[in-house]
Design a protein around this motif. Structure first.
Motif, short mmCIF file in Angstrom:
data_model
loop_
_atom_site.label_atom_id
_atom_site.label_comp_id
_atom_site.label_asym_id
_atom_site.label_seq_id
_atom_site.Cartn_x
_atom_site.Cartn_y
_atom_site.Cartn_z
N ALA A 1 0.85 -1.19 0.00
CA ALA A 1 0.00 0.00 0.00
C ALA A 1 0.89 1.23 0.00
CB ALA A 1 -0.92 0.02 1.22
N ASN A 2 0.37 2.30 -0.59
CA ASN A 2 1.03 3.60 -0.58
C ASN A 2 0.39 4.47 0.50
OD1 ASN A 2 2.65 2.88 -2.80
ND2 ASN A 2 1.04 3.49 -4.24
N CYS A 3 1.21 5.15 1.25
CA CYS A 3 0.69 5.97 2.34
C CYS A 3 1.61 7.16 2.55
CB CYS A 3 0.57 5.16 3.63
SG CYS A 3 2.15 4.57 4.28
N TRP A 4 1.08 8.16 3.20
CA TRP A 4 1.84 9.34 3.61
C TRP A 4 2.17 9.23 5.10
CZ3 TRP A 4 3.34 12.68 -0.12
CH2 TRP A 4 2.60 12.71 -1.31
N TYR A 5 3.33 9.68 5.46
CA TYR A 5 3.71 9.73 6.87
C TYR A 5 4.64 10.91 7.08
CZ TYR A 5 8.00 7.47 5.20
OH TYR A 5 9.16 7.17 4.53
N PRO A 6 4.67 11.48 8.29
CA PRO A 6 5.57 12.61 8.56
C PRO A 6 7.02 12.18 8.42
CG PRO A 6 3.86 12.44 10.23
CD PRO A 6 3.79 11.19 9.43
N ALA A 7 7.80 13.00 7.75
CA ALA A 7 9.21 12.67 7.55
C ALA A 7 9.95 12.58 8.88
CB ALA A 7 9.86 13.70 6.64
N ALA A 8 9.54 13.37 9.86
CA ALA A 8 10.23 13.35 11.15
C ALA A 8 9.99 12.05 11.91
CB ALA A 8 9.76 14.53 12.00
N SER B 1 10.63 3.98 1.54
CA SER B 1 10.33 5.39 1.31
C SER B 1 10.71 5.79 -0.11
CB SER B 1 11.08 6.26 2.32
OG SER B 1 12.49 6.04 2.20
N HIS B 2 9.88 6.62 -0.71
CA HIS B 2 10.12 7.15 -2.05
C HIS B 2 10.64 8.58 -1.92
CE1 HIS B 2 8.20 3.80 -4.21
NE2 HIS B 2 7.34 3.78 -3.21
N ARG B 3 11.81 8.80 -2.41
CA ARG B 3 12.41 10.12 -2.33
C ARG B 3 12.08 10.99 -3.54
NH1 ARG B 3 13.13 10.55 2.92
NH2 ARG B 3 14.38 8.84 3.76
N THR B 4 11.44 10.41 -4.52
CA THR B 4 11.09 11.20 -5.71
C THR B 4 9.94 12.14 -5.39
OG1 THR B 4 9.58 9.46 -6.43
CG2 THR B 4 11.83 9.36 -7.26
N THR C 1 -2.29 17.57 4.36
CA THR C 1 -1.87 18.43 5.46
C THR C 1 -1.84 17.64 6.76
OG1 THR C 1 -2.86 20.34 4.36
CG2 THR C 1 -2.37 20.56 6.69
N TYR C 2 -0.71 17.64 7.40
CA TYR C 2 -0.58 16.99 8.70
C TYR C 2 -0.20 18.05 9.73
CZ TYR C 2 1.38 14.32 12.56
OH TYR C 2 1.66 13.82 13.81
N ILE C 3 -1.02 18.19 10.73
CA ILE C 3 -0.78 19.19 11.77
C ILE C 3 -0.65 18.46 13.10
CG2 ILE C 3 -1.70 21.22 12.95
CD1 ILE C 3 -3.22 21.87 10.38
N ARG C 4 0.50 18.61 13.71
CA ARG C 4 0.74 17.96 15.00
C ARG C 4 0.10 18.79 16.11
NH1 ARG C 4 5.55 17.81 14.45
NH2 ARG C 4 5.86 15.69 13.68
N THR C 5 -0.70 18.15 16.93
CA THR C 5 -1.41 18.83 18.02
C THR C 5 -1.13 18.12 19.34
OG1 THR C 5 -3.42 17.52 17.66
CG2 THR C 5 -3.25 19.62 16.47
#
Length: 287
Positions: free
Chosen positions: A109-116, A141-144, A152-156
């Protein structure tokens, strides 16, 4: 009456029976004498007692089963029905996530995650594989540059979550844009205080907020809405008290907590055009 007397059924009786049958009315046989009526009454009373005894036994069984489901399994733990609910919720979330994967034997599966958090995710997967002894999951991880705009990911945290949700009701900022929730932390409670400026009412609201912050763990499950909004309620009460002092307002009653630094000019008489002049009070710094 015709059947009780042993005579033939009259036309009126047949018509009444047809009307009752068409409307679904239940008909009962009328006893022919007192002995038959008493026998029918006794039979009905026995049936009612049996039904009541069966109903009481069923209620007792339901209450015993409910008490067993609601009783905590251990001290400070969840009840059995709560464990069932959490298990079903967990299984449902697992299958809902698995439905997002592709493949037969090896799912991907393809997913987004915070780089940190990449190292944290890699460490979690490595610890899981060391515990199970199997290659359960791998993060590649895909660096392209992505073809789509990242979400948008906002840490709260517990303090900023309620303000972020307030901003999200108007819209989420795009990826890379400034987050207005940082300014909302101050501007929203302050504007609330401008509209609700009253020392008395603000003190009551501030007391509720401070109580919710103090008893946060106690109301976390009993009053979840107040637990979630405890910080914004506290700040709104604080600004309401602050602006209430500026307004000199206490429970909608005007008080002179702070006198004005301006006084009428000497003489206090209106000048030309009826204009009254004011000058700084001598007890304030006029430099």
């Amino acid at each position: 009456q015709d059947n009780r007397m042993g005579g033939q059924t009259s036309a009126m009786s047949e018509k009444i029976q047809k009307i009752c049958a068409s409307y679904g009315v239940n008909t009962y046989r009328w006893p022919a004498n007192r002995e038959a009526a008493q026998e029918m009454l006794t039979s009905l009373q026995v049936q009612v007692e049996d039904q009541q005894r069966l109903l009481r036994a069923h209620e007792s069984f339901v209450l015993s089963e409910a008490s067993a489901l609601l009783a905590p399994l251990r001290l400070g733990g969840n009840s059995l029905i709560e464990d069932w609910r959490l298990f079903c919720k967990k299984e449902k979330s697992i299958y809902a996530t698995l439905n997002l994967f592709e493949g037969d034997m090896n799912l991907r599966a393809n997913c987004w995650y915070p780089a940190a958090q990449e190292q944290q995710i890699q460490g979690l997967l490595s610890s899981t594989m060391s515990q199970t002894g199997q290659n359960s999951a791998v993060l590649i991880s895909h660096r392209t540059p992505p073809r789509k705009s990242p979400p948008t990911y906002i840490r709260t945290n517990e303090f900023t979550a309620i303000f972020q949700e307030l901003v999200d009701t108007y819209g989420l900022p795009n990826y890379g844009e400034a987050n207005p929730a940082l300014f909302t932390i101050v501007t929203f409670p302050f504007l609330f205080g401008v509209m609700y400026g009253d020392v008395g009412h603000g003190s009551m609201l501030l007391s509720v907020g401070l109580f919710a912050v103090w008893k946060a763990e106690d109301i976390k499950h009993t009053i979840p809405d107040l637990y979630y909004a405890r910080y914004i309620v506290t700040m709104m009460g604080l600004f309401a008290v602050y602006v209430g002092f500026l307004y000199n307002d206490f429970f909608s009653i005007g008080f002179s907590f702070f006198t004005s630094r301006w006084v009428e000019a000497e003489g206090g008489r209106p000048g030309p055009g009826g204009i009254i002049s004011y000058e700084p009070a001598p007890w304030f710094d006029t430099k």
